[in-house]
Write a protein that holds these residues in place. Structure first.
Motif, short mmCIF file in Angstrom:
data_model
loop_
_atom_site.label_atom_id
_atom_site.label_comp_id
_atom_site.label_asym_id
_atom_site.label_seq_id
_atom_site.Cartn_x
_atom_site.Cartn_y
_atom_site.Cartn_z
N ASP A 81 -33.57 0.57 -37.94
CA ASP A 81 -33.31 -0.64 -38.26
C ASP A 81 -31.78 -0.84 -38.35
N VAL A 82 -31.16 0.35 -38.80
CA VAL A 82 -29.73 0.45 -38.83
C VAL A 82 -29.18 1.64 -38.02
N ALA A 83 -29.93 2.76 -38.14
CA ALA A 83 -29.50 4.03 -37.43
C ALA A 83 -30.26 4.25 -36.10
N ALA A 84 -29.73 5.29 -35.24
CA ALA A 84 -30.41 5.45 -34.07
C ALA A 84 -30.09 6.95 -33.80
N GLN A 85 -31.17 7.66 -33.17
CA GLN A 85 -31.13 8.92 -32.40
C GLN A 85 -30.90 9.20 -31.03
N VAL A 86 -30.03 9.70 -30.42
CA VAL A 86 -29.89 9.95 -29.04
C VAL A 86 -30.04 11.24 -28.76
N THR A 87 -30.78 11.48 -27.64
CA THR A 87 -31.03 13.07 -27.27
C THR A 87 -30.45 12.90 -25.74
N ILE A 88 -29.56 14.08 -25.48
CA ILE A 88 -28.94 14.14 -24.21
C ILE A 88 -29.23 15.60 -23.72
N GLN A 89 -29.76 15.83 -22.63
CA GLN A 89 -29.88 16.94 -21.70
C GLN A 89 -28.68 17.21 -21.00
#
Length: 129
Positions: A81-89
């Protein structure tokens, strides 16, 4: 003096072995044959080439104080709702950053797009590239 195979040099430079081979074929970095007949690059030549290569990268001029940049591809996004998790290789490196949902939306991040993770101290900053 330590020597590196084309594959090892490619991993250190963050490029494919084909790219490293093309650079060697074009004479951008000197190679020689080791006792096994493999084409190798001596360590001092590879170090000098890597410095030159980094200085030639003017197209990605960055105006940020974060100096540790990991260009890669977005492999995952988990939106809350407020936060996000982004994964980068980024080559062999998997970086995960927690940021606001709003930031992900403003950057237009999506799985499969190029992005750069910038690391400064304990924070990871994500730049769309």
């Amino acid at each position: 003096m330590q020597s590196y195979t084309i594959g090892q040099a490619a991993r250190l430079l963050g490029v494919s072995p084909d790219t490293a081979r093309r650079w060697a074929d074009a004479g951008r970095v000197a190679t020689h044959r080791d006792e096994s007949g493999r084409r190798v690059i001596d360590g001092k030549s590879l170090a000098a080439f890597s410095v030159d290569l980094a200085q030639d990268d003017d197209e990605d001029t960055s105006y940020t104080s974060a100096r540790n940049a990991f260009p890669g591809i977005v492999t995952g996004i988990k939106l809350g709702d407020v936060a996000a998790q982004v994964t980068i290789q980024a080559g062999p490196h998997r970086l995960v950053s927690l940021l606001t949902r709003e930031a992900v939306e403003e950057l237009g991040l999506d799985v499969g797009m190029q992005a750069t993770a910038r690391v400064k101290s304990t924070s990871v900053h994500i730049d769309r590239t």
